[in-house]
Design a protein around this motif. Structure first.
Motif, PDB file in Angstrom:
ATOM      1  N   ILE A   1     -15.745  28.204 -58.331  1.00  0.00           N
ATOM      2  CA  ILE A   1     -16.806  28.465 -57.362  1.00  0.00           C
ATOM      3  C   ILE A   1     -16.334  28.051 -55.971  1.00  0.00           C
ATOM      4  CG2 ILE A   1     -19.172  27.867 -56.672  1.00  0.00           C
ATOM      5  CD1 ILE A   1     -19.777  27.396 -59.661  1.00  0.00           C
ATOM      6  N   ALA A   2     -15.661  26.897 -55.882  1.00  0.00           N
ATOM      7  CA  ALA A   2     -15.178  26.400 -54.593  1.00  0.00           C
ATOM      8  C   ALA A   2     -14.194  27.377 -53.958  1.00  0.00           C
ATOM      9  CB  ALA A   2     -14.537  25.024 -54.769  1.00  0.00           C
TER      10      ALA A   2
ATOM     11  N   PHE B   1     -19.338  25.879 -46.164  1.00  0.00           N
ATOM     12  CA  PHE B   1     -18.309  24.838 -46.088  1.00  0.00           C
ATOM     13  C   PHE B   1     -18.776  23.577 -46.834  1.00  0.00           C
ATOM     14  CE2 PHE B   1     -16.980  20.983 -43.787  1.00  0.00           C
ATOM     15  CZ  PHE B   1     -15.608  21.052 -43.947  1.00  0.00           C
ATOM     16  N   THR B   2     -20.012  23.180 -46.592  1.00  0.00           N
ATOM     17  CA  THR B   2     -20.579  21.995 -47.246  1.00  0.00           C
ATOM     18  C   THR B   2     -20.617  22.169 -48.762  1.00  0.00           C
ATOM     19  OG1 THR B   2     -21.952  21.586 -45.288  1.00  0.00           O
ATOM     20  CG2 THR B   2     -22.602  20.479 -47.330  1.00  0.00           C
ATOM     21  N   LEU B   3     -21.124  23.302 -49.205  1.00  0.00           N
ATOM     22  CA  LEU B   3     -21.221  23.557 -50.648  1.00  0.00           C
ATOM     23  C   LEU B   3     -19.837  23.662 -51.289  1.00  0.00           C
ATOM     24  CD1 LEU B   3     -24.192  26.061 -50.721  1.00  0.00           C
ATOM     25  CD2 LEU B   3     -24.202  23.659 -51.402  1.00  0.00           C
ATOM     26  N   ARG B   4     -18.896  24.287 -50.593  1.00  0.00           N
ATOM     27  CA  ARG B   4     -17.539  24.394 -51.134  1.00  0.00           C
ATOM     28  C   ARG B   4     -16.941  23.014 -51.360  1.00  0.00           C
ATOM     29  NH1 ARG B   4     -12.889  23.135 -48.921  1.00  0.00           N
ATOM     30  NH2 ARG B   4     -13.607  23.586 -46.816  1.00  0.00           N
ATOM     31  N   THR B   5     -17.125  22.145 -50.399  1.00  0.00           N
ATOM     32  CA  THR B   5     -16.600  20.787 -50.518  1.00  0.00           C
ATOM     33  C   THR B   5     -17.231  20.064 -51.708  1.00  0.00           C
ATOM     34  OG1 THR B   5     -16.269  20.712 -48.135  1.00  0.00           O
ATOM     35  CG2 THR B   5     -16.289  18.604 -49.296  1.00  0.00           C
ATOM     36  N   ILE B   6     -18.524  20.198 -51.859  1.00  0.00           N
ATOM     37  CA  ILE B   6     -19.231  19.539 -52.963  1.00  0.00           C
ATOM     38  C   ILE B   6     -18.777  20.101 -54.309  1.00  0.00           C
ATOM     39  CG2 ILE B   6     -21.507  19.275 -54.041  1.00  0.00           C
ATOM     40  CD1 ILE B   6     -22.539  19.074 -51.054  1.00  0.00           C
TER      41      ILE B   6
ATOM     42  N   VAL C   1     -12.935  31.607 -49.692  1.00  0.00           N
ATOM     43  CA  VAL C   1     -12.573  32.929 -49.163  1.00  0.00           C
ATOM     44  C   VAL C   1     -13.643  33.400 -48.180  1.00  0.00           C
ATOM     45  CG1 VAL C   1     -12.251  35.363 -49.754  1.00  0.00           C
ATOM     46  CG2 VAL C   1     -11.196  33.588 -51.164  1.00  0.00           C
ATOM     47  N   LEU C   2     -14.888  33.297 -48.587  1.00  0.00           N
ATOM     48  CA  LEU C   2     -16.002  33.700 -47.730  1.00  0.00           C
ATOM     49  C   LEU C   2     -16.041  32.839 -46.466  1.00  0.00           C
ATOM     50  CD1 LEU C   2     -18.463  35.531 -47.440  1.00  0.00           C
ATOM     51  CD2 LEU C   2     -19.769  33.858 -48.764  1.00  0.00           C
TER      52      LEU C   2
END
Length: 173
Positions: free
Chosen positions: A32-33, A18-23, A38-39
């Motif tokens: 990539i987000a 979640f953190t990486l997706r937001t970034i 999806v994951l």
């Protein structure tokens, strides 16, 4: 007990994603987000279904929340290690330090210098752009040459042209 451990494990995976997706989204890396989203969605629904269907729902909810907090720490650590993007530094000096400027340029940093006036007289300012993964290295070099330097660091959202971008394009070819 297996269910509780599974909830904790899922949160320790879900929240960093979640953190990486937001970034990635903020940095404009939407492909990539969206893949991470999806994951993230799959893990979230699976984990929440375990929490809501278990007999010991209070313990499950506490473990879910604890896993969320620990996941934030893991996500922040991973993001710091990835150091995606660029950092711009404004470095204020008492005088022009040519030795520092030459060293920074030799190390591959883009440096632009300005002369200005501060409260106590003339000052020299450097603007330095670098990849985030090199920010600590850059600050260490500046502090070696100018321990009293005033340094401001920020992340630029967009830029066009210049030394750094041209250098990156040459290296990618």
């Amino acid at each position: 007990m297996k269910g509780i451990l599974l909830i904790l494990l899922l949160q320790l995976v879900y929240v960093p994603i979640f953190t990486l997706r937001t970034i990635f989204l903020v940095k404009g890396l939407s492909t990539i987000a969206s893949t991470l989203a999806v994951l993230e969605g799959l893990i979230y629904v699976f984990g929440l279904s375990i929490v809501l269907s278990g007999e010991k729902s209070t313990i499950s909810m506490v473990v879910y929340a604890l896993g969320f907090g620990l996941g934030i720490l893991i996500g922040a650590y991973v993001e710091k290690k990835l150091a995606i993007g660029y950092t711009a530094l404004i470095v204020n000096l008492i005088g022009k330090n040519q030795e520092l400027i030459v060293r920074l340029r030799n190390e591959g940093f883009g440096v632009t210098g300005f002369e200005g006036e501060g409260r106590d007289g003339r000052r020299y300012q450097l603007e330095v752009l670098t990849k985030r993964c090199r920010e600590d290295e850059l600050i260490h070099i500046i502090e070696f040459y100018e321990p009293a330097a005033f340094i401001i660091s920020y992340e630029p959202r967009r830029f066009k042209g210049g030394f750094i971008l041209n250098g990156i394009k040459r290296r990618n070819n």
